[in-house]
Structures are given as C-alpha cells and as structure tokens.
Design a protein around this motif. Structure first.
Motif, short mmCIF file in Angstrom:
data_model
loop_
_atom_site.label_atom_id
_atom_site.label_comp_id
_atom_site.label_asym_id
_atom_site.label_seq_id
_atom_site.Cartn_x
_atom_site.Cartn_y
_atom_site.Cartn_z
N PRO A 16 51.37 4.26 25.82
CA PRO A 16 50.31 3.24 25.76
C PRO A 16 48.97 3.87 25.36
N SER A 17 48.04 3.01 24.88
CA SER A 17 46.76 3.55 24.45
C SER A 17 45.91 4.00 25.62
N SER A 18 44.80 4.59 25.27
CA SER A 18 43.73 5.02 26.18
C SER A 18 44.07 6.22 27.03
N PHE A 19 44.43 6.03 28.29
CA PHE A 19 44.43 7.13 29.26
C PHE A 19 45.67 8.01 29.23
N TYR A 20 46.50 7.89 28.24
CA TYR A 20 47.69 8.73 28.18
C TYR A 20 47.48 10.01 27.39
N ARG A 21 46.32 10.17 26.78
CA ARG A 21 45.87 11.45 26.19
C ARG A 21 46.81 11.99 25.11
N LYS A 22 47.30 11.12 24.27
CA LYS A 22 48.20 11.57 23.19
C LYS A 22 47.47 12.51 22.23
N SER A 23 46.28 12.11 21.81
CA SER A 23 45.52 12.94 20.87
C SER A 23 45.11 14.27 21.49
N ILE A 28 45.69 20.20 21.42
CA ILE A 28 45.96 21.50 22.06
C ILE A 28 46.99 22.27 21.24
N GLY A 29 48.09 21.61 20.89
CA GLY A 29 49.13 22.28 20.11
C GLY A 29 48.64 22.69 18.74
N SER A 30 47.88 21.81 18.10
CA SER A 30 47.37 22.08 16.76
C SER A 30 46.46 23.30 16.75
N ARG A 31 45.57 23.38 17.73
CA ARG A 31 44.63 24.50 17.79
C ARG A 31 45.34 25.82 18.07
N LEU A 32 46.40 25.77 18.89
CA LEU A 32 47.15 27.00 19.17
C LEU A 32 47.78 27.56 17.90
N GLN A 58 51.27 27.81 -0.60
CA GLN A 58 51.82 28.33 0.65
C GLN A 58 52.89 27.36 1.12
N SER A 59 54.14 27.77 1.07
CA SER A 59 55.25 26.83 1.19
C SER A 59 55.52 26.33 2.60
N HIS A 60 54.79 26.81 3.59
CA HIS A 60 54.98 26.32 4.95
C HIS A 60 53.67 25.76 5.48
N GLY A 61 53.77 24.69 6.23
CA GLY A 61 52.57 24.09 6.78
C GLY A 61 52.90 23.05 7.82
N PHE A 62 51.86 22.59 8.52
CA PHE A 62 52.07 21.53 9.50
C PHE A 62 50.96 20.49 9.38
N MET A 63 51.33 19.27 9.72
CA MET A 63 50.44 18.14 9.60
C MET A 63 50.31 17.47 10.96
N THR A 64 49.09 17.17 11.37
CA THR A 64 48.86 16.47 12.63
C THR A 64 48.36 15.07 12.33
N CYS A 65 49.09 14.07 12.80
CA CYS A 65 48.74 12.66 12.56
C CYS A 65 48.39 12.02 13.90
N TYR A 66 47.10 11.98 14.22
CA TYR A 66 46.71 11.43 15.51
C TYR A 66 47.03 9.94 15.60
N ASP A 112 58.71 27.22 -3.01
CA ASP A 112 59.88 28.01 -2.63
C ASP A 112 60.16 27.85 -1.14
N ARG A 113 61.38 27.41 -0.83
CA ARG A 113 61.84 27.24 0.54
C ARG A 113 60.78 26.52 1.39
N PRO A 114 60.47 25.26 1.07
CA PRO A 114 59.44 24.52 1.82
C PRO A 114 59.81 24.37 3.29
N TYR A 115 58.79 24.46 4.12
CA TYR A 115 58.98 24.38 5.58
C TYR A 115 57.82 23.55 6.12
N LEU A 116 58.11 22.32 6.52
CA LEU A 116 57.07 21.38 6.91
C LEU A 116 57.32 20.84 8.31
N THR A 117 56.30 20.90 9.15
CA THR A 117 56.35 20.31 10.49
C THR A 117 55.31 19.19 10.55
N ILE A 118 55.69 18.07 11.17
CA ILE A 118 54.78 16.94 11.33
C ILE A 118 54.72 16.57 12.81
N LEU A 119 53.52 16.52 13.35
CA LEU A 119 53.29 16.08 14.73
C LEU A 119 52.43 14.82 14.69
#
Length: 227
Positions: A16-23, A28-32, A58-66, A112-119
């Motif tokens: 649910p929105s608001s107080f569940y602190r999804k973002s 925290i994970g993104s900054r680490l 750079q064939s590896h990367g991650f995307m954060t979708c708040y 070359d050998r793409p490696y993609l993570t999405i959060l």
C-alpha cells in the motif's frame, strides 16, 4: 542445455502507499550498488536509442523504478516502440545483441553478454486494476518477481541511525560476489532437493489458473538464481 543462466533479477515490491517505505527500501539497495560501481546505474527515463548506446558501452547495468507503472508508461511511448521487446530479449542474457542505425552512414551498436537488473515498486491496487491477463501472457511481466506486503509489523516514528558496520559488511559481500566467475554447480544433495521440488511444482502448476501459468517457468529459473 545450450543456454547460460545468470543471476540477474527483475523484482517489484508491492505494498500500500505511504507508510510502507517502498522507495526507501529501493533507495538503500540502489545506493549500496552505486557505492561499488556508480557507472552501472541506468537512468530512470530513457529513449530506446539512448538505452542501447549506454548498454553497448557497458553491457551490465541496473535500473531503479520507484514507480513501476512509470516504466510501463514509458515503454508505450511512440519513440520507444519495440523497447519492451528489447528488454524481454535482454532478460535472458543472450551472447550478444546487435542494432544497426542509419541508412547511408550505418552505425552498429553491439551489447556483448547483456546483464540487466530491474528493481521497482508499486501498489497492490495498481497491479489488480491495471494489469490485464494479456500483459502477463505476453511474457514481459511474467519475467518479474512481485513481492507483496500487506501489513506492517512495527511502526517507528523516528528511525535510528543506519548500522554502518552492517552496511560495510554488505558492501564487502557484494564486492566479493562481483569477482566470482565461472560455472556454479550444485552439490548432489542440493541437486536432488531441487529435482524433487521441481517435479512437485510442475505437477501443481498444471492445476493453476491459465492467467498465472506464464510466471511458473521463470519461477523455476529464479530458484536457481537465488540458490
């Protein structure tokens, strides 16, 4: 078989929105991860051509979708026609992806050998009201793990300072994991456990509603990834 399996994750937190602190959790994970390699974070908004250019460098990367629904809306833009199919293809870590651009002065972009993570994060209500069965059957959403929370176990008015020792430990673990190369193999006991579970799972999956069956083959792959 003839494929390689990499432990990249496509994961969406639902609550649910608001107080569940999804973002907050995603941040925290993104900054680490950024603290180890700031160059692998992809922009949250992009055109398909920009995305291919960045991944070719750079064939590896991650995307954060708040707001995960923002990513889906972005993929429906006219200038991003075909981007959803592109991401779906990259999820499976093909040996390479090639895109040629132009008519006379042709430029080739190769990943070359793409490696993609999405959060990502969204609300349970959005998933129920906005996602249709066809969206899942199409394969794109079926590649995501949806992790839901429907209650809070504790409420804290003021957060204590972050545990810096724990943060350092996680950074060290991640740094060591990055250096791991080569094939990971199961011990016989673990392999037997997985095979027994797999047979039970496939039998039960056949009884499930048609609308959710598209998730099941990826769940067996995710079991390997988490292992």
């Amino acid at each position: 078989g003839d494929e390689w399996l990499f432990p990249n994750l496509w994961l969406v937190i639902l609550a649910p929105s608001s107080f569940y602190r999804k973002s907050t959790a995603l941040g925290i994970g993104s900054r680490l991860v950024e603290s180890l390699n700031p160059n692998i974070k992809l922009p949250s908004e992009w055109s398909q051509e920009c995305f291919i250019t960045l991944m070719s460098e750079q064939s590896h990367g991650f995307m954060t979708c708040y707001e995960f629904k923002g990513l889906l809306a972005q993929l429906q833009k006219d200038y991003n026609f075909g981007a959803q199919s592109l991401l779906t293809e990259l999820y499976d870590n093909p040996p390479s992806y090639t895109r040629k651009k132009g008519t006379t002065d042709i430029k080739e972009f190769k990943i070359d050998r793409p490696y993609l993570t999405i959060l990502g994060a969204s609300t349970i209500d959005w998933l129920i009201t906005s996602v249709q069965g066809g969206d899942i059957a199409g394969g794109f959403l079926a590649r995501f793990l949806f992790v839901s929370a429907d209650r809070k176990d504790k409420i804290m008015a003021i957060q204590p300072p972050a545990d810096q020792a724990e943060k350092k430990r996680i950074q060290t673990d991640l740094s060591n994991a990055i250096k791991v190369e080569g094939e990971i193999k199961y011990r016989q006991e673990a392999r037997q456990y997985y095979e027994d579970w797999y047979h039970r799972f496939v039998t039960e999956a056949d009884k499930a509603p048609e609308g959710v069956r598209a998730f099941f083959p990826r769940l067996t792959a995710y079991a390997h990834k988490f292992a």
